[in-house]
Design an enzyme around this catalytic site. Sequence first.
Site, PDB file in Angstrom:
ATOM      1  N   ASP A   9     -47.160 -22.816 -12.374  1.00 52.37           N
ATOM      2  CA  ASP A   9     -48.065 -22.407 -13.492  1.00 52.37           C
ATOM      3  C   ASP A   9     -47.158 -22.915 -14.618  1.00 52.37           C
ATOM      4  OD1 ASP A   9     -49.441 -21.483 -15.429  1.00 52.37           O
ATOM      5  OD2 ASP A   9     -48.983 -19.382 -14.886  1.00 52.37           O
ATOM      6  N   LYS A  70     -47.087 -26.556 -24.625  1.00 59.17           N
ATOM      7  CA  LYS A  70     -47.893 -26.888 -24.112  1.00 59.17           C
ATOM      8  C   LYS A  70     -49.221 -27.271 -24.963  1.00 59.17           C
ATOM      9  CE  LYS A  70     -51.123 -25.044 -20.307  1.00 59.17           C
ATOM     10  NZ  LYS A  70     -51.370 -23.913 -19.290  1.00 59.17           N
ATOM     11  N   GLU A 147     -56.385 -23.998 -13.739  1.00 60.94           N
ATOM     12  CA  GLU A 147     -55.710 -22.520 -13.654  1.00 60.94           C
ATOM     13  C   GLU A 147     -56.993 -21.627 -13.077  1.00 60.94           C
ATOM     14  OE1 GLU A 147     -54.393 -22.329 -17.802  1.00 60.94           O
ATOM     15  OE2 GLU A 147     -52.803 -23.627 -17.330  1.00 60.94           O
ATOM     16  N   ASP A 170     -59.637 -16.067 -18.133  1.00 62.64           N
ATOM     17  CA  ASP A 170     -58.154 -16.682 -18.184  1.00 62.64           C
ATOM     18  C   ASP A 170     -57.561 -16.971 -19.557  1.00 62.64           C
ATOM     19  OD1 ASP A 170     -55.663 -17.779 -17.896  1.00 62.64           O
ATOM     20  OD2 ASP A 170     -56.202 -19.424 -16.684  1.00 62.64           O
TER      21      ASP A 170
END
Length: 586
Positions: A9, A70, A147, A170
């Site tokens: 992850d 990210k 994800e 999420d």
Amino acid sequence: MTEPIFGIDLGTTNSVIAWVRDGKPECLAIDGDPIVPSVVGLDPSGKLLVGVPAQRQRAAFPERTVASIKRKMGNDEKVPLGEQQLTPPEVSALILKEMARVAEQATGTRVRKVVVTVPAFFADAQRAATRLAGEIAGLEVVRLLNEPTAAALAFEGAEKGRERTLLVYDLGGGTFDCSVVTTDGELTEVLSSHGDVLLGGDDFDMLLVDYIARDLPKSVLAEPVARARLIQAAEAAKRRLTEQVSTRIREEFLTKGKEPLHLDCELRREEFEDLIKPLIERTLDSVHQALTLAGRTLPQIDDVVLVGGQTRSPLVGRRLHTLTNKAPRRDVHPDLCVALGAAIAGARQAGVITGRVLVDVTPYSFGPSHLGVLDGETSSDCYHPVIERGTPLPLTRSETYFTSYDNQEAIDVRIYQGESQNARDNILLGRFKVENLTPAGEGSPIVFKMALGLDGILDVEVIEQATGMSKKVRIDGATARLSPEQLAEARKKAQALWGEDHQVEPAEPADADAAKLNPAALPWVAELRRLLNRARGVLARLADVDKTELQGLIKLAEAAIEKADHDAAKPLLAEIEDLVHYAEEA
């Protein structure tokens, strides 16, 4: 023994690596903590720091520390790290290498193959950058997994035997995703996904920074060290407010000088929730859209699964409970479940475990531009997707288009990703020509066949229906974005930062096709192609001499794109830009 495939992850705030041992997924840790901050830094001596050590120095040396990389994946922006300038994939590669190091120390097994998770709403360029980061780190990324899909796999492992529909919510440090997932017998199926790649805990932090610093001079936020300290204080206060109704924030000597500034304030949970409430409501808009795409209603949701550290905020739980009339499930650790699900997917791919079949969906549509009517006018920028978003993967779809005039000899094919009826509002993934068409009347059928795999690779075949003549093109936007020389240079740079103790060795691709480069995925190619589109549009405005010069430059640029030759393309950009600007100003 089958070579293990690890799950990673790669998060905005934190990263986690996991594998499956004896049929059970587990996260791996050194010194007892599997959660590694996604932070990279250089200490004053120039030594590379990744994870907790980099996080510790962030407030003191913000110019030597990179966090939340990210959010920059998929663009060409470089970030400073000490005296160096690194691309987002290069920074992410350092994090991935640290995750591999953690796993190797914990298991005694070399990490070569990985499944890396990405937000479901990551675009092609962002997925390509993530895969490239793995290559720079010397890893073979066997799959990019959404994800929320990974989280659903982990949740499914925690409770079996009951058919249900899940809403996976999420909310991480930098991105938000939600998916509607059904589990039925041996099938786990993602019906839809929606989200926002620029909404997450970082936004909560910045709202809180502005709030607690509202009485300080604006110059304080412009000072890097003071700003870094305020961000760190805001993050800590946010975490405390998940359990406490109020907290005190103290930061002394934010600035130095004759009159040093201090911050000392009390913050109540209600104040913080008022700040973030509009952002939480934005996530609920995505929830409604995901439900619509899935053809489901709120009463049909059996369980709400919370993923990501930001879901610890009591406001998130309350709003979802009110919306769905279901108490959100917290059976699986919100910071670990994505890595656990990735490990399960990796183990299945390696043939280690079997179980439910996973069906994922594409969050975007794909198709060519075509001639038609757009906003009441004839335009070649019309767009109709061949592959519709929300379609289960892998998939193959076909659509028939038609030639525009008698005896048309060639088709200029432009493939886009997006939902707008105007192709120019979508993302151009690739462009190629189909030539030597058979002479025929206007309206001769041309079939576009498109196949999208689990790995994000899009295969396009254009078929002349009358003769069967076809041209196939692979849009490999989720794999390499650099030439072999550029990739070698990126690995060399990573190696120099890591030092001799951590060699970056390239993993062998699963097959020869995985090593093929796609020029359409290179960032400079997209820029050059946009310029060439402008150039073709102004040719008619130029005098013959300038027109001939520009046509020659266009041919040279197309050749540079075909060869992925950035060095040859660089001087052409400036020359073409000058002529285009001259024509547009005339």
